[in-house]
Write an enzyme that holds these catalytic residues in place. Structure first.
Site, PDB file in Angstrom:
ATOM      1  N   ASP A  27       0.856  -1.177   0.000  1.00  0.00           N
ATOM      2  CA  ASP A  27       0.000   0.000   0.000  1.00  0.00           C
ATOM      3  C   ASP A  27       0.895   1.231   0.000  1.00  0.00           C
ATOM      4  O   ASP A  27       1.985   1.224   0.615  1.00  0.00           O
ATOM      5  CB  ASP A  27      -0.934   0.027   1.214  1.00  0.00           C
ATOM      6  CG  ASP A  27      -1.944   1.157   1.132  1.00  0.00           C
ATOM      7  OD1 ASP A  27      -3.009   0.945   0.534  1.00  0.00           O
ATOM      8  OD2 ASP A  27      -1.661   2.248   1.661  1.00  0.00           O
ATOM      9  N   GLU A  29       1.100   5.704   0.208  1.00  0.00           N
ATOM     10  CA  GLU A  29       0.519   7.031   0.410  1.00  0.00           C
ATOM     11  C   GLU A  29       1.275   7.971  -0.513  1.00  0.00           C
ATOM     12  O   GLU A  29       2.492   7.822  -0.710  1.00  0.00           O
ATOM     13  CB  GLU A  29       0.630   7.482   1.865  1.00  0.00           C
ATOM     14  CG  GLU A  29      -0.035   6.550   2.862  1.00  0.00           C
ATOM     15  CD  GLU A  29      -1.525   6.340   2.588  1.00  0.00           C
ATOM     16  OE1 GLU A  29      -2.172   7.251   2.023  1.00  0.00           O
ATOM     17  OE2 GLU A  29      -2.049   5.263   2.925  1.00  0.00           O
ATOM     18  N   HIS A 168      -5.334   5.107   6.686  1.00  0.00           N
ATOM     19  CA  HIS A 168      -4.697   5.950   5.663  1.00  0.00           C
ATOM     20  C   HIS A 168      -3.190   5.997   5.833  1.00  0.00           C
ATOM     21  O   HIS A 168      -2.543   6.891   5.272  1.00  0.00           O
ATOM     22  CB  HIS A 168      -5.248   7.375   5.668  1.00  0.00           C
ATOM     23  CG  HIS A 168      -6.697   7.455   5.324  1.00  0.00           C
ATOM     24  ND1 HIS A 168      -7.180   7.274   4.056  1.00  0.00           N
ATOM     25  CD2 HIS A 168      -7.770   7.691   6.116  1.00  0.00           C
ATOM     26  CE1 HIS A 168      -8.501   7.405   4.075  1.00  0.00           C
ATOM     27  NE2 HIS A 168      -8.882   7.650   5.310  1.00  0.00           N
ATOM     28  N   ASP A 173      -2.700  -0.053   6.338  1.00  0.00           N
ATOM     29  CA  ASP A 173      -3.602  -0.445   5.249  1.00  0.00           C
ATOM     30  C   ASP A 173      -3.139  -1.741   4.585  1.00  0.00           C
ATOM     31  O   ASP A 173      -3.965  -2.553   4.153  1.00  0.00           O
ATOM     32  CB  ASP A 173      -3.666   0.675   4.210  1.00  0.00           C
ATOM     33  CG  ASP A 173      -4.449   1.887   4.719  1.00  0.00           C
ATOM     34  OD1 ASP A 173      -4.870   1.858   5.891  1.00  0.00           O
ATOM     35  OD2 ASP A 173      -4.619   2.849   3.957  1.00  0.00           O
TER      36      ASP A 173
END
Length: 602
Positions: A27, A29, A168, A173
């Site tokens: 994952d 960001e 988040h 995540d």
């Protein structure tokens, strides 16, 4: 009652069991929703196999720019937090090592994998050719609206009682996605999906008719060989080869095969004929022969070897160049083969640029006299038809081409390369490019002809390669044709087995002994012979390359190839099948950038 025959799935049908597959759930960001304009701020990944966590990877990344306020509100990551973090060029090698050999998993995979691919491209790192699974798409296939209102990670995590709540943040995540993946795996059992190949296929649209025909691969064995898809009249629809017949044939009934022609072919197929072979060379040769014999409608290449073209120097007092389809073995100067008339004409034009060979089609005799043509007035022909050039003088010109075909293309190509330089110096760049491309066609034809002759002139040779299991893959070749193949297993007497192969060997000759019928086969043998590890066991006759050959012109060909790539850097000869799905999921994202693009992932 009629219908599709029932088929009991066996252990051999399972492909790669999911319990043996290593997954890396990742994952990211980012500073925004576009992989081309935004940057990664955090990477989180979990490596799992068989339901057991093997390791975790997590780090902040300095994006080299300020993080927009709305992103900081959503993720909690601020510019201050990443100020001392490593840059992506330092992080990527460690992540790729962490993910080595694993299947990549992400929720809305095109988003995360798109950023990682873009980062690899920007830093000069190669993106690994790994399979990928999108848990968002998988959830859409397995869950109903009655169970979950949507397939966002924030909805799926509590549905599957994840031990980690999506926050988040990348690692959190990723951990939640692991629990979602395992929860989805529990739904696969009743569907009979137990292998990686079936899992990947489930996340893509597959024609139900194709899936129902999986039973056609039931009898296909493992190992190298040739497979033939046969139609309603038992005609050959398609011929292919593989080092693992079973795995390759099964792939036609999954989403991995998206070519529209193959989808149509599978729809017509009634059975699959498997022809096991001793090793990959025998399989490739048998494939060529079967394609040439049956001319299957769904094979694009090698269907018409008889259509190959050759450029021949005619056998007469004043020879000329002639483009022909048939070449009978024996003395003479022959150039080629060429795949089409355009290439043959380009080579002929290049020869005529260098040598003053006559281009008229009539037959000349030394005692006859004819009026000169326009080419003679331009200095492009020695005008033997007028008696201005004797047979011996003309033969000296033709001998330059003969020498180029058999050993030394220097005298033929040197004036051509000099003319290219002069044209470029005069600013005639288009004319220089045309001549350069003609020379490249000519040089490649010379190289191909010399390589073919090198092997076709050897009465018999025997090759051996390690089979990977302690034995030897053996091939007996006569005049460039494979006549026997086998494998001497570990511990078996190789010499005795080889003698048996020679005793039972048969030479497969082309119609009327034409060279063109075995060109591709001879080239297959050459490539197999030149692989590292191949040993030359026995040779009858002489196996040698005439010097200097086309070796001194390798630099010229490299420059031509580099120039072609620079002119068209995005050239791609692959066809875009109409049944291929785009590499993104549109249902789970509201846009390409801004808060909506990020928020849609959770």
């Amino acid at each position: 009652m009629t219908g599709t025959p029932a088929h009991q799935v066996t252990i051999d049908d399972l492909g790669t069991p999911l319990t043996d597959v290593t997954f890396v759930v990742v994952d990211l960001e980012t500073t925004g929703g576009s992989a081309h304009t935004d940057a990664i701020t955090e990477i989180g990944a979990v490596r799992v196999r068989g339901g057991v966590v093997l390791g975790e990877f997590g780090t902040l990344v300095d994006p080299g720019r300020d993080i927009p306020p709305y992103v900081s509100v959503l993720t909690g990551i601020t510019s201050t937090m990443v100020a001392t973090a490593p840059r992506i060029e330092s992080v990527l090698p460690h992540f790729l090592e962490f993910a080595r050999g694993a299947v990549l998993v992400a929720h809305n995979a095109p988003f995360d994998l798109g950023f990682l691919k873009a980062a690899c491209a920007a830093t000069g790192l190669a993106w690994p050719p790994a399979a990928s699974v999108d848990t968002a798409v998988l959830a859409r296939r397995l869950l109903t609206r009655d169970e979950v209102p949507n397939c966002k990670l924030g909805t799926l995590a509590p549905f599957f009682s994840s031990s980690t709540t999506p926050t988040h943040r990348a690692l959190d995540d990723a951990r939640a996605t692991v629990d979602v993946l395992h929860g989805l795996f529990e739904r696969l059992g009743p569907l009979g999906v137990t292998s990686l190949e079936e899992l990947v296929g489930l996340t893509r649209q597959v024609d139900p008719q194709r899936r129902r025909k999986r039973h056609l691969a039931a009898h296909v064995p493992h190992g190298p060989g040739v497979y033939v898809f046969r139609g309603p009249g038992d005609e050959a629809l398609y011929v292919g080869t593989s080092t693992d017949l079973r795995a390759r044939v099964r792939s036609y009934f999954t989403a991995g095969e998206q070519r529209s022609r193959m989808t149509e072919m599978v729809g017509l197929a009634q059975r699959v004929e498997a022809l096991p072979c001793a090793h990959d060379l025998e399989a490739s040769v048998r494939e060529l022969r079967l394609i040439a014999q049956h001319k299957p409608r769904y094979n694009k290449r090698s269907r018409f070897p008889e259509r190959l073209l050759w450029v021949r120097l005619t056998d007469e007092a004043f020879p000329r160049l002639s483009v022909v389809r048939r070449v009978v073995p024996g003395p003479g100067t022959v150039l080629g083969p060429f795949a089409d008339r355009r290439a043959a004409d380009a080579a002929v034009a290049a020869v005529h640029e260098a040598l003053a060979l006559r281009q008229c089609s009539g037959r000349l005799v030394p005692s006859a006299s004819h009026p000169a043509c326009a080419l003679a007035g331009m200095g492009r022909c020695g005008a033997p038809c007028t008696g201005a050039q004797s047979a011996d003088e003309y033969a000296a010109t033709a001998a330059v081409l003969t020498a180029a075909v058999h050993a030394d293309p220097g005298r033929l190509c040197a004036p051509l390369l000099g003319r290219v330089d002069r044209l470029a110096a005069d600013g005639r760049f288009e004319d220089a490019a045309v001549l350069r491309d003609r020379i490249a066609v000519l040089v490649r034809a010379l190289r191909r002809r010399q390589r073919l002759a090198q092997l076709a002139e050897v009465p018999e040779l025997t090759l051996a390669r390690p089979d990977g299991a302690g034995g030897w893959a053996l091939a007996v070749v006569r005049r460039g044709r494979l006549v026997a193949a086998g494998v001497a297993v570990r511990g078996a007497p190789v010499r005795a087995y080889l003698q048996q192969l020679k005793t039972t060997a048969e030479t497969v000759a082309g119609p009327e002994g034409e060279l063109a019928a075995s060109v591709e086969e001879t080239e297959l043998v050459l490539r197999w012979m030149e692989k590292p590890g191949t040993r030359l066991v026995e040779v009858t006759g002489t196996l040698a390359c005439r010097t200097p050959g086309t070796g001194p012109l390798r630099g010229f060909l490299a420059l031509v190839d580099a120039g072609r790539a620079a002119r068209d850097p995005f050239a791609d000869g692959r066809s875009l099948g109409t049944r291929a799905r785009p590499d993104r999921v549109t249902g789970g994202r509201t846009g390409h950038g801004g808060p909506a693009a990020l928020a849609s992932r959770v």
